[in-house]
Design an enzyme around this catalytic site. Structure first.
Site, PDB file in Angstrom:
ATOM      1  N   THR A   1       0.871  -1.178   0.000  1.00 45.39           N
ATOM      2  CA  THR A   1       0.000   0.000   0.000  1.00 45.39           C
ATOM      3  C   THR A   1       0.906   1.225   0.000  1.00 45.39           C
ATOM      4  OG1 THR A   1      -0.012   0.088   2.387  1.00 45.39           O
ATOM      5  CG2 THR A   1      -1.775  -1.174   1.356  1.00 45.39           C
TER       6      THR A   1
ATOM      7  N   LYS B   1     -14.861  16.834  11.062  1.00 42.71           N
ATOM      8  CA  LYS B   1     -15.884  16.787  12.103  1.00 42.71           C
ATOM      9  C   LYS B   1     -16.209  18.210  12.528  1.00 42.71           C
ATOM     10  CE  LYS B   1     -17.027  12.916  14.954  1.00 42.71           C
ATOM     11  NZ  LYS B   1     -16.635  11.863  15.838  1.00 42.71           N
TER      12      LYS B   1
HETATM   13  P1  ADP Z   1      -3.781   3.601  -1.652  1.00 38.79           P
HETATM   14  O1  ADP Z   1      -4.050   3.433  -0.187  1.00 38.79           O
HETATM   15  O2  ADP Z   1      -2.417   3.431  -2.060  1.00 38.79           O
HETATM   16  O3  ADP Z   1      -4.537   4.723  -2.301  1.00 38.79           O
HETATM   17  P2  ADP Z   1      -5.636   1.650  -2.562  1.00 38.79           P
HETATM   18  O4  ADP Z   1      -5.798   1.654  -4.008  1.00 38.79           O
HETATM   19  O5  ADP Z   1      -5.595   0.383  -1.852  1.00 38.79           O
HETATM   20  O6  ADP Z   1      -4.332   2.311  -2.289  1.00 38.79           O
HETATM   21  O7  ADP Z   1      -6.732   2.622  -1.972  1.00 38.79           O
HETATM   22  C1  ADP Z   1      -7.912   2.132  -1.432  1.00 38.79           C
HETATM   23  C2  ADP Z   1      -8.764   3.271  -0.968  1.00 38.79           C
HETATM   24  O8  ADP Z   1      -9.213   4.049  -2.073  1.00 38.79           O
HETATM   25  C3  ADP Z   1     -10.021   2.830  -0.280  1.00 38.79           C
HETATM   26  O9  ADP Z   1      -9.781   2.506   1.057  1.00 38.79           O
HETATM   27  C4  ADP Z   1     -10.910   4.052  -0.445  1.00 38.79           C
HETATM   28  O10 ADP Z   1     -10.613   5.040   0.519  1.00 38.79           O
HETATM   29  C5  ADP Z   1     -10.490   4.581  -1.785  1.00 38.79           C
HETATM   30  N1  ADP Z   1     -11.432   4.144  -2.817  1.00 38.79           N
HETATM   31  C6  ADP Z   1     -11.332   3.101  -3.630  1.00 38.79           C
HETATM   32  N2  ADP Z   1     -12.371   3.025  -4.473  1.00 38.79           N
HETATM   33  C7  ADP Z   1     -13.178   4.071  -4.183  1.00 38.79           C
HETATM   34  C8  ADP Z   1     -14.422   4.563  -4.685  1.00 38.79           C
HETATM   35  N3  ADP Z   1     -15.065   3.987  -5.698  1.00 38.79           N
HETATM   36  N4  ADP Z   1     -14.932   5.663  -4.104  1.00 38.79           N
HETATM   37  C9  ADP Z   1     -14.316   6.282  -3.088  1.00 38.79           C
HETATM   38  N5  ADP Z   1     -13.150   5.878  -2.577  1.00 38.79           N
HETATM   39  C10 ADP Z   1     -12.580   4.786  -3.108  1.00 38.79           C
END
Ligand code: ADP
Length: 534
Positions: free
Chosen positions: A172, A426
């Site tokens: 990540t 918040k």
């Molecule tokens: P990074 O943490 O490196 O950005 P990830 O691709 O694993 O890597 O990110 C996941 C995060 O992206 C999720 O926990 C969420 O916060 C956000 N996310 C993913 N898809 C969506 C979506 N369709 N709408 C809103 N947020 C999203």
């Protein structure tokens, strides 16, 4: 009683075996950094992936060893991917957009033995290598790669290991603390592939031509490296160029029907189409994920180009796809206009997974579509912990993983992300969804990028402010944006200020980097006194 079905481990090499045998002539089209297009097939890629396996074994790579790749989407990367996992080695995809010190940390943590990299990454690799003692060799994914596999046979026995064997490693991006590794297994990725192929998810088929814009290094490429060959879809790999003109050209020349990418890529495409009066003659569906799909994007795709946008939610730790915003039977009866609020949600859960909302004490919250809570998820495609136990225990006592996202779930099961827990605003004890405000603000015709952050307020603890980067040549005032938001969000969600900026920084996966924005805005003071309208 034991069942009487055949005991065949769910290993991922079977997917490319299947593609080669039953969809062998289907094309894989790639564009390289210079814009050259090359064509291969699943059958050819299968043979070359076996050569990769033999070349890896000749280097001493064995089951469980980590082999890294660093590069954009291309056919050699695809061959390296299957060649590595076929022999039970672990494919570790490195994101070249991370800071060099993060990459050094990740390579050392994973103890990568080889790196297979795009030639364009050479300056970066040269900088990293002296600090990465486990790396024995770097092979560049061009003619050097062809020469490396050339002496080796296209016969190689794949598999022969259990389905719980590790297949892929993806870190990540570590916006807080060091990056953490998510270690996928053959079984978990195989299940993810089957789960996401259904009509109410990616809905890929043998008739599709898939443009895989999501980089192979980002969250397991949303599983499409498996799902496209599994059904024999033609696969188009766009390389490094993600600008609107380059993406448009591939969509049209290859007859793409389906594509998947983060919203920023689609924004660039739509801007390009507007400027050039371009058309989308074959594209039918796009999956948008990684960050929330703005309403204006969903509408423009539908109204101007007849393309259906489906939003997907997930994260590296969830393989990644977990919910998809496809309509259920009731929503499908509604007009497009009435469906938009559902398309803005991140959607309903895939079979095999479980979701719950919890408060800070871990107690369950209602699925009423209003109550915000921590989103928790469980299932065979969800991480049970991080590589080498970094971050310790990550599951609650019921086995749910805390996603770090804050969301609502409505009574029909549609989940909506309101914020990442670390970005939550918040105000007066109540949560404001920065994502929702951003996604409405970006619909203003002069806006190129928008970000909402919370700033300290003496009475309300925090109040939102809106940062706007305008499109080139456009002008707009604070009041223009406030008027644009008026009536579209709750009055007390209205930002206390609109700040015009030259740059809204994006992180390594193309998402708005709020941590950096907050740092940049440290000296900012609200134009007091401001009383939010309640
Ligand atoms: P990074 O943490 O490196 O950005 P990830 O691709 O694993 O890597 O990110 C996941 C995060 O992206 C999720 O926990 C969420 O916060 C956000 N996310 C993913 N898809 C969506 C979506 N369709 N709408 C809103 N947020 C999203």
């Amino acid at each position: 009683m034991q069942d009487l079905m055949q005991d065949i481990p769910l290993t991922l090499d079977r997917i490319i075996d299947h593609a080669a045998r039953w969809h062998g002539g289907r094309e894989i089209v790639s564009r390289d950094a210079e814009g050259r297009v090359s064509r291969t097939t699943y059958a050819e890629a299968h043979g070359r992936a076996k050569q990769v396996s033999n070349a890896l074994m000749a280097e001493g790579i064995a089951r469980g060893d980590c082999v890294a790749t660093m590069g954009w989407n291309g056919y050699r990367h695809f061959e390296a991917w299957y060649g590595t996992i076929g022999i039970g080695a672990v494919l570790h995809t490195l994101n070249p957009r991370l800071f060099p010190e993060q990459i050094v940390y990740i390579v050392n943590h994973a103890e990568d033995r080889l790196i297979l990299a795009d030639r364009a990454c050479k300056p970066l690799i040269d900088q990293l290598l002296p600090q990465c003692p486990t790396v024995e060799k770097v092979i560049y994914l061009d003619e050097a790669f062809d020469a490396w596999i050339a002496p080796h046979s296209a016969e190689c026995a794949w598999g022969g290991f259990g389905e719980r064997t590790a297949a892929g490693l993806c870190y990540t991006s570590g916006t807080t603390g060091n990056p953490k590794g998510v270690l996928y297994g053959h079984r978990s990725n195989y299940l993810h592939c089957m789960m996401t192929l259904q009509a109410d998810a990616l809905a890929l088929s043998a008739r599709d031509t898939v443009l895989l814009v999501v980089p192979m290094y980002h969250a397991n490429a949303w599983g499409v490296v498996y799902s496209a060959p599994a059904v024999g879809a033609k696969l188009v790999l766009p390389g490094q160029r993600m600008d609107g003109a380059s993406i448009h050209e591939l969509l049209e020349t290859e007859g793409v029907t389906y594509s998947a990418a983060v919203p920023t890529v689609w924004q660039m495409l739509l801007t390009h189409l507007k400027e050039t009066n371009g058309r989308l003659s074959t594209l039918q569906r796009v999956t948008i994920g990684g960050s929330a799909a703005p309403e204006s994007l969903i509408r423009t795709f539908h109204d101007d180009y007849g393309v259906d946008v489906v939003q997907g939610w997930g994260m590296t730790e969830t393989s990644p796809l977990a919910t998809v915003s496809v309509p259920d039977a009731e929503v499908a009866k509604l007009s497009f206009e009435e469906q938009v609020p559902y398309k803005l949600k991140q959607g309903r859960l895939l079979c095999g997974l479980d979701l719950k909302l919890a408060d800070d004490a871990g107690d369950p919250l209602p699925h009423d579509g209003r109550t915000f809570g921590r989103l928790m998820i469980k299932g065979p495609t969800i991480a049970a912990g991080y590589f080498k136990a970094e971050g310790g225990q990550v599951l609650d006592e019921e086995g749910f993983f805390d996603t770090g996202d804050v969301s609502t779930i409505d009574p029909d099961g549609y989940m909506q992300i309101t914020d990442r827990a670390k970005d939550v605003i918040k105000s007066g004890g109540e949560w404001i969804s920065s994502i929702e405000v951003e996604n409405i603000a970006i619909g203003h015709p002069a806006a190129e990028l928008c970000a909402v952050i919370g700033v300290a307020h003496p009475k309300w603890d925090e109040r939102p402010i809106l940062l706007v980067k305008l499109k080139p040549g456009q002008t707009a005032t604070r009041d223009d944006f406030l008027e644009f938001l008026d009536g579209k969000i709750a009055r007390w969600w209205t930002p206390d200020d609109v700040v015009f900026v030259d740059d809204i920084p994006l992180g390594a996966t193309g998402k708005i980097d709020k941590k950096l924005i907050r740092q940049r805005m440290q000296g900012y003071a609200l134009p007091f006194p401001v009383e939010p309208a309640r």
